[in-house]
Design a protein around this motif. Structure first.
Motif, PDB file in Angstrom:
ATOM      1  N   GLN A 178      38.738  27.518  17.308  1.00 28.93           N
ATOM      2  CA  GLN A 178      38.750  26.313  17.415  1.00 28.93           C
ATOM      3  C   GLN A 178      39.236  25.341  16.303  1.00 28.93           C
ATOM      4  O   GLN A 178      38.721  25.419  15.156  1.00 28.93           O
ATOM      5  N   HIS A 179      40.237  24.470  16.634  1.00 27.36           N
ATOM      6  CA  HIS A 179      40.527  23.886  15.203  1.00 27.36           C
ATOM      7  C   HIS A 179      39.553  22.800  14.675  1.00 27.36           C
ATOM      8  O   HIS A 179      38.717  22.486  15.512  1.00 27.36           O
TER       9      HIS A 179
ATOM     10  N   LEU B 170      39.297  20.005  13.382  1.00 22.75           N
ATOM     11  CA  LEU B 170      39.073  18.843  13.944  1.00 22.75           C
ATOM     12  C   LEU B 170      38.597  18.579  15.322  1.00 22.75           C
ATOM     13  O   LEU B 170      37.772  17.916  15.671  1.00 22.75           O
ATOM     14  N   HIS B 171      38.927  19.500  16.279  1.00 23.45           N
ATOM     15  CA  HIS B 171      38.448  19.623  17.619  1.00 23.45           C
ATOM     16  C   HIS B 171      36.981  19.895  17.781  1.00 23.45           C
ATOM     17  O   HIS B 171      36.247  19.495  18.549  1.00 23.45           O
TER      18      HIS B 171
ATOM     19  N   ASP C  75      34.309  17.769  19.196  1.00 22.37           N
ATOM     20  CA  ASP C  75      33.407  18.183  20.301  1.00 22.37           C
ATOM     21  C   ASP C  75      32.011  17.834  20.018  1.00 22.37           C
ATOM     22  O   ASP C  75      30.983  17.718  20.603  1.00 22.37           O
TER      23      ASP C  75
ATOM     24  N   VAL D 247      47.201  20.247   9.443  1.00 22.71           N
ATOM     25  CA  VAL D 247      48.332  20.180  10.504  1.00 22.71           C
ATOM     26  C   VAL D 247      49.402  21.442  10.273  1.00 22.71           C
ATOM     27  O   VAL D 247      50.344  21.408  10.969  1.00 22.71           O
TER      28      VAL D 247
END
Lengths: 353, 813
Positions: A109-110, A112-113, A117, A343
């Protein structure tokens, strides 16, 4: 030679043959040779019918003994041979256990996410719902309803991205359009309060945009997490206690939290929130710029003017709001030195988290 | 706002250490962003007295000196300067000192003699331009003392972050008042009244304000006979610490008073203003169309209609509150001054300053709001100072146009409201004690407090503004932490959010990494992808993009993924498996807000993993992408979906398919077309897919799952190979098998596709030309009994007949 002698001789011979058999095949051949349909022991046993009444019990007994002895010898030998064969096979199948396994790639998972989360989990546990809103907003939701005066500098073209308005409307506030890329997740507050009566406990994560050139400490697009609580009897103490709980969950119970008074148009009283530096514990060191504290979020009590825009009675209800940046938190948590890494999609970066 | 601690201490009694003061300011809402120690560079530079001066035995141009610096032993110093004698007092840089030029003093041997320090010139200390010799100090200079302290260079400057609601803190006076309130000290308001004489100002100046909304007050004073020249040291020091370069004594005083009181001032050369009947008429008005002005910096500036101007009889002479005009600038031969001290509308100043790109200390203060009551006091103070430092005579009287005068606002503050919002238990007296030091007038009345707000606090307009003042002065650290009760609250994610999380988790389990790309898009990607927008679709255009490549909002996530693939490949990472869930934006003529659609996209290239000692590491192709989609669909229990061959500009023909759910095309998948690979500098094959998340959520059938019996009886499995035309799709044969299977047929699984090698010789061919063989495994099962082959045979024979007819095939023997 009596028939009994014959049986005993055959027994000796068969047992020796069984003993001599060194493979399962040889053992099977031995079995067939003595006990098969045409086997020598079988032949004798078949001949028993021709014996006299006197001879029959004794010969019968001995022949059974002989058969049992041969059969159990066969069985024992078979077990021995099978065991040896299995051991041989096991030995042959041994592997170098340090060779790498056959594996499937693990998708990540990235980061940031992952941060988002984690924060969502913490606040869901406190009874917050997760709200979302459009990334392209109207000036009203991004600024006006959040108590920004018409000449607020954040509205300037050099700070906020504006989107061409194809409806033919004239912008009410500034420039040629009042459609914009939201500059914070706070407009979600307004949408939620328009749609829902208190009690309101929501968390709103999402992308936001500001006109900054991408460099190690700026991105024109980043990720914010907004919190809003509106209920009867909500106090600044509640805000403080909530954020302390959040910091302890997110960064560890040993971290200290301090709120410094600040100014935001849509909250009053407002504060910036610092967490004590993990390296020096608040003493001041190089990683916190000597301050001992790291700023992580902004917060405050919902300004009565904001309630006025959404028709909530500020005398009956009070509330608090807070907002933080996932990039900032990821940066603090993992020491990421350059925001652009978030990014670029470099999988070697992604796999670190 | 830069605050000189020395200056601050003149106004307020600060005795605590600087660190404690900074903490206190931080914790009451005035963040100290930095602390600069001025004169710190001169640490280790002390005052010394030359005891002896002898000729260096081996160098004509050097002397060898003994210098008393107040230590037990005098220093021995080799020196190259000649302008001093024994007995002179000079600054001495001791060993270890670092001078402003970066030179660090070390023990050194010069022509055989040890030198234990350096006597300094003004240049070496950074305090003046004279490099020709040592700085000779007065004979009263205390030997051994720090030079920086002696020379008054030692100061600490606090850089304060002043929030937009606190314009009063953009002045030393405001900061002093704030500091006094937060540390509980007394402070002093600087003031001054000039002694006046000569002709009254009212005879020389008239003021006309055209629009009181744009200019609530304008005052003018006249000072005659000044002598323009450099400012005295104390003035230079103060404005330098505040961050402004000295210009001349009159301009420096206007800047000084601006920093001190917060009132921007402007000095006109009265002699250069147009007069009629011996008097200049100052008119404050918005610009007329086509007007221009040449500002102090020599630029000619065209003026928009709402630019506020200061005009004399001949035209504009200043941009109000932003910058003066060149024609009336104070210069060396200026004798008479018109001193402006006014209050302009913040919005007007802010617009003008932004439009012209002119940001000055003056405009910054007017933008935030200047106290209109201050104008006359500041004018008095400045006039007195000008008379002091530049000579001249202050004309009697102040010309004061004050159309915007308002009574001081009175607010009601309910103490119980304070406690309700803050969660405190403050008594009325506590609140009064907190507010009064801020300069608020507080009177208890009817269980509440009546608060009179002084004009320097325009931010205090409502009860809540006073609650904030109480909160920050009481101290946020003194508010007890609690957590909301909230008996009616319900938390958690929505079903849609949970399903999205499931989709993402499935993709990761399938080996895909999550990417987050920019939401911006490059309109040139339309051509790179050969992407045709539908006639009712328009890209979402940014009015002020950062660059051409980010001029629109992305309408597809594909370029973001292709660029990430390219980024990885160029850095030697060949195996890239990415997914992104993000918003795609499109609009249409007549729409205000664009349409935002959440999309799921993926890009796969290289292998799942590098070939290993026991795994082949095959190159990913169309079917790996399709497999990912199938896995996601299975995780969602979505079984009513299919793919259909399609043509998309950015996909390679023949390896391109639409994804169809309930008859609607909701996405696509395929391998990137060769032109696209070239355009994005990517090495193929790259499998791409993009699908609407809303459609996935709709297709997800989890909610409607009902238990079915787990099979209890064994199945009968029969294999069948069918030879069909190349053009007949697997999907067609499979659905023919399913529909012809009868109710015992449980599942149909394709397990082999056979084709003769292209160009194989006739005797090596096993199929007719243009045919392929598809082999299926058919599973028959009854829910209530064990099937025998004979039970299935009739159904199987019927299936063979029907399917062969339907797909024009035959069973391969």
């Amino acid at each position: 030679m009596t028939i009994i002698d014959d049986l005993r001789a055959l027994e000796t011979e068969a047992l020796a043959a069984v003993e001599a058999a060194s493979t399962s095949e040889a053992l099977e051949a031995t079995r067939v040779g003595y006990l098969g349909k045409k086997g020598s022991l079988t032949a004798i046993l078949r001949g028993l019918g021709a014996l006299s009444h006197e001879e029959r019990p004794e010969v019968g007994r001995v022949s059974n003994e002989v058969r049992t002895a041969v059969e159990s010898a066969l069985e024992a030998k078979k077990a021995a041979l099978d065991g040896a064969a299995r051991e041989g096979r096991i030995a042959a199948e041994a592997v170098d256990v340090t060779l790498p396994g056959r594996r499937w790639p693990v998708g990540r998972q990235h980061v940031l996410h992952e941060i988002v989360d984690e924060i969502v989990e913490i606040f869901a546990g406190l009874g917050y719902q997760i709200a979302e809103g459009p990334e392209i907003e109207l000036d009203y939701y991004n600024f006006t309803a959040l108590n920004h005066p018409p000449d607020h500098p954040a509205r300037a073209l050099q700070d906020t991205f504006y989107v061409r308005d194809l409806s033919g409307d004239r912008a009410v506030v500034e420039g040629e359009s009042d459609v914009l890329l939201r500059t914070h997740t706070s407009p979600v507050q307004v949408h939620v309060m328009e749609a829902q009566k208190p009690p309101i406990y929501v968390l709103a994560p999402g992308k936001v945009y500001r006109r900054d050139v991408a460099d190690p400490s700026h991105l024109p697009q980043f990720t914010q997490i907004e919190g809003l609580v509106v209920d009867e009897g909500i106090t600044f103490g509640d805000l403080k206690g909530t954020l302390e709980h959040f910091v302890h969950q997110m960064f560890g119970p040993e971290r200290r939290v301090r709120l410094r008074p600040h100014f935001f148009p849509f909250t009053e009283p407002s504060a910036e929130v610092d967490v004590s530096c993990a390296i020096c514990g608040g003493e001041g060191c190089r990683s916190c710029g000597g301050e001992g504290w790291l700023e992580i979020l902004g917060c405050g009590m919902v300004d009565p003017n904001v309630f006025g825009h959404v028709g909530i009675d500020p005398e009956r209800y009070t509330g608090f709001a807070f907002g933080m940046g996932a990039e900032r938190i990821a940066g603090l948590k993992y020491g990421v030195p350059d925001l652009r890494l978030f990014v670029e999609g470099d999988t070697r970066f992604m796999h670190q988290f | 706002m830069r605050v000189s601690l020395k200056w601050l201490k003149d106004l307020v009694d600060v005795t605590m250490p600087v660190e404690d003061l900074c903490d206190r300011l931080d914790m009451t809402g005035t963040k100290v962003e930095a602390v600069h120690a001025l004169g710190a560079m001169l640490e280790g530079v002390v005052i010394g007295r030359v005891l002896t001066k002898e000729q260096h035995p081996d160098a004509d141009k050097l002397s060898y000196c003994s210098v008393d610096i107040g230590a037990a032993e005098p220093l021995k110093i080799v020196c190259g300067a000649t302008n001093f004698e024994a007995g002179d007092r000079v600054p001495v840089a001791c060993v270890g000192a670092t001078l402003p030029g970066g030179l660090t003093i070390k023990r050194a041997r010069l022509r055989g003699l040890e030198s234990q320090g350096m006597m300094c010139s003004p240049t070496e200390l950074g305090v003046g331009g004279d490099a020709s010799g040592l700085l000779i100090l007065p004979s009263t200079a205390p030997v051994g003392a720090s030079y920086a302290e002696y020379a008054g260079l030692a100061d600490t400057v606090l850089e304060l972050e002043v929030t937009p609601n606190r314009p009063d803190c953009l002045s030393m006076l405001g900061v002093a008042r704030e500091v006094a309130a937060v540390i509980g000290a007394d402070f002093e308001t600087p003031s001054g009244s000039p002694s006046e004489s000569g002709e009254p100002a009212s005879g020389a100046v008239r003021v006309v304000i055209a629009d009181a909304d744009l200019c609530s007050r304008y005052t003018a004073r006249v000072i005659r006979g000044v002598k323009i020249g450099p400012s005295p040291d104390w003035l230079v020091e103060r404005i330098s610490a505040a961050g402004t370069r000295p210009v001349n004594n009159v301009v420096d005083v206007t800047n000084y008073v601006m920093y001190e009181l917060g009132q921007p001032l402007h000095a006109f050369d009265l002699g250069k203003l147009a007069t009629a009947d011996g008097a200049a008429t100052i008119t404050v008005r918005p610009a007329a169309p086509g007007e221009t002005i040449r500002t102090l910096d020599g630029q000619d500036r065209g003026l928009a209609g709402d630019t506020l101007l200061i005009c004399d009889g001949s035209g504009p002479v200043a941009l109000a509150g932003v910058m003066g005009g060149e024609s009336t600038e104070v210069s060396d031969d200026t004798a008479d001054i018109l001193l402006e001290s006014a209050c302009f509308d913040p919005r007007s100043i802010s617009r003008t300053s932004r439009r012209l790109g002119l940001i000055s200390e003056s405009s910054l203060r007017f933008e935030r709001g200047v106290d209109p009551d201050l104008a006359a006091r500041a004018s008095d103070r400045a006039a007195a100072l000008i008379a002091e430092v530049a000579g001249g005579v202050v004309a009697p009287g102040i010309v004061d146009a004050y159309p915007g005068e308002k009574p001081l606002p009175e607010l009601t503050l309910r103490v119980d409201r304070v406690n309700t919002i803050l969660g405190t238990a403050l008594a009325s007296a506590d609140v009064v004690a907190l507010l009064e030091p801020l300069g608020l007038g507080v009177v208890a009345a009817d269980g509440a407090l009546r608060v009179t707000v002084p004009s320097f606090r325009p931010d205090l307009e409502r009860e809540i503004d006073l609650v904030e003042e109480v909160a920050r002065l009481h101290g946020l650290e003194n508010i007890t932490s609690t957590r909301p009760g909230g008996r009616e609250r319900i938390g958690g994610r929505t079903p849609s959010q949970r399903t999205r999380a499931r989709i993402a988790a499935t993709l990761r389990a399938a080996g895909l990494d999550e990417h987050i790309g920019y939401s911006f898009g490059d309109p040139a990607d339309l051509a790179r992808l050969s992407w045709d927008l539908a006639s009712d679709e328009t890209l979402v255009e940014l009015i002020n993009p950062m660059s051409e490549e980010q001029a629109v909002m992305r309408w597809t996530l594909v370029p973001s993924l292709l660029r990430a693939v390219s980024y990885n490949q160029r850095r030697g990472v060949p195996d890239v498996h990415l997914y992104e869930m993000g918003t795609a934006f499109l609009t249409a003529q007549g729409r205000k807000q664009p349409k935002e659609r959440l999309m799921l996209a993926g890009a796969l290239t290289g292998s799942w993993s590098r070939p290993g000692w026991n795994s082949p590491g095959g190159i990913l192709d169309f079917f790996d992408g399709k497999g990912v989609l199938e896995t996601v669909m299975e995780a969602l229990h979505a079984d009513r979906w299919q793919v259909r061959e399609s043509v998309r500009g950015w996909l390679q023909p023949g390896r391109s398919a639409d994804v169809i759910v309930a008859g609607d095309v909701v996405g696509w998948l395929g391998e990137a077309a060769p032109d696209v690979l070239d355009a994005f500098q990517v090495t193929g094959p790259v499998v791409l897919f993009e699908i609407s998340v809303a459609a996935l959520l709709k297709a997800a059938a989890r909610a409607s799952i009902l238990y079915r019996d787990v099979p209890r009886f064994p199945a009968v499995t029969l294999d069948i190979a069918l030879v069909v035309d190349e053009a007949v799709t697997a999907e067609r044969v499979t659905s023919a098998l399913r529909s012809a299977g009868g109710n015992l047929l449980e599942s149909v699984r394709l397990f082999d596709v056979y084709r003769d090698a292209p160009g194989a010789p006739g005797d090596a061919r096993r199929l007719p030309v243009g045919k392929k063989s598809l082999a299926f495994s058919l599973v028959y099962r009854a829910p209530d009994r064990t099937l025998a082959d004979e039970d299935v045979r009739p159904a199987y024979d019927k299936l063979v007949r029907k399917v062969c007819g339907a797909v024009n095939g035959e069973v391969r023997s």
